[in-house]
Design a protein around this motif. Structure first.
Motif: not given
Length: 333
Positions: A44-51
């Motif tokens: 996943v990308d970093l934005k998704t990781y934080h979600q």
């Protein structure tokens, strides 16, 4: 009828697609979601990781399952283990997520931007492009040093599907010399070549990690690995359970049945049968604690015919206690 784990995973794919989440399932995807052979590895990308907490919590609530463990595996790398609230049979569903693919001591072997570029649709979810999947699988096998016949068969299948993409992808990641050697290994399905050249492959893996990381990335990686280690020690993810009662065959059968049902939520089992207080203290401080740190469950079988363990656990002087205490009465027999 579709199994619950497959139903949940299928719905998770649909949710990710609906929310236009940037992801792909990196390996072992052939029979998914109908059959889930192991952990499900998501890039996943970093934005998704934080979600992820929000996404997985909503998934669990929707399907009336519990997140029995959230495991912080590494830098921008975590896993969620799900289990039904009313479990009747063995259940295993572990969702693993990582931003950049890293191994212990090998940060950023495969950046997420590369893994997610050129992803392709497969059934109702996304998988990496062939030119990404082949070198990614090779990196995993070199890092773990466990190339098996089934791994080579998967690589050969990719190679036969698109020779040009596999060769260009492998050479681009591993360089001309080691890339050519790995391609030869795939073409000939030659595990002996892999074993013979393993040291050279491993050395090249180190070079790949070094070239993909600058000083800022390495500082962040080391810092968060240290924080992760402290966090894992302070908040062990495993569980210890004590079954109080006489050590009978019926009690052991009960513990075995209990163990089978909840095994899908843990990475192994440690059984302890203390005979005296010193056994209990040593086991609790060493075996119990470390087993929980390493994501396992600990099943205690203290025999009340030897000592009044119920009184021991209820004493205020007993500072080290199992997380859960279950009384097994003679009526079980």
């Amino acid at each position: 009828m579709i199994n619950l784990d497959s139903y949940i995973l299928n719905d998770f794919f649909e949710t990710l697609n609906l929310k236009q989440i940037n992801y792909c399932v990196m390996n072992n995807y052939d029979d998914m979601p109908e059959i889930i052979p192991s952990d499900v590895d998501f890039a996943v990308d970093l934005k998704t990781y934080h979600q992820l907490d929000s996404l997985v919590e909503k998934l669990a609530e929707k399907h009336n399952v519990s997140i029995t463990q959230k495991i912080w595996h590494g830098y921008h790398k975590c896993a969620y283990i799900l289990s039904p609230l009313n479990i009747e049979n063995y259940f295993w569903l572990q969702l693993d997520f990582f931003v950049d693919f890293s191994g212990k001591g090998f940060p950023n072997l495969f950046p997420s931007s590369n893994m997610l570029s050129g992803k392709r649709k497969y059934k109702n979810f996304y998988i990496p492009g062939i030119e990404i999947e082949a070198p990614f699988l090779l990196q995993r096998r070199i890092f773990k040093r466990d190339m098996k016949e089934r791994h080579i068969a998967t690589l050969k299948k990719l190679y036969d599907a698109d020779v040009e993409k596999v060769e260009s992808g492998v050479v681009q990641v591993f360089g001309q010399k080691q890339g050519a050697s790995l391609i030869k290994m795939i073409k000939n399905q030659d595990i002996r070549l892999f074993n013979d050249q393993f040291s050279a492959y491993r050395k090249q893996l180190r070079k790949i990690s070094t070239s993909n990381t600058d000083i800022v990335y390495r500082i962040k990686y080391v810092y968060w690995q240290l924080i992760r280690a402290i966090y894992r020690l302070y908040y062990p993810t495993g569980l210890s359970i004590a079954f109080i009662g006489r050590d009978t065959d019926a009690k052991r059968d009960f513990i075995d049945a209990f163990d089978q049902k909840i095994s899908g939520s843990f990475h192994g089992t440690v059984n302890i049968l203390p005979k005296k207080i010193s056994d209990y203290i040593g086991g609790m401080i060493i075996k119990d604690y470390w087993s929980k740190v390493t994501k396992r469950k600990v099943l205690w079988n203290p025999d009340t015919s030897v000592k009044n363990w119920e009184a021991v656990f209820s004493s205020r002087l007993c500072f080290f206690k199992p997380d859960v205490v279950i009384n097994i009465y003679d009526g079980l027999e």
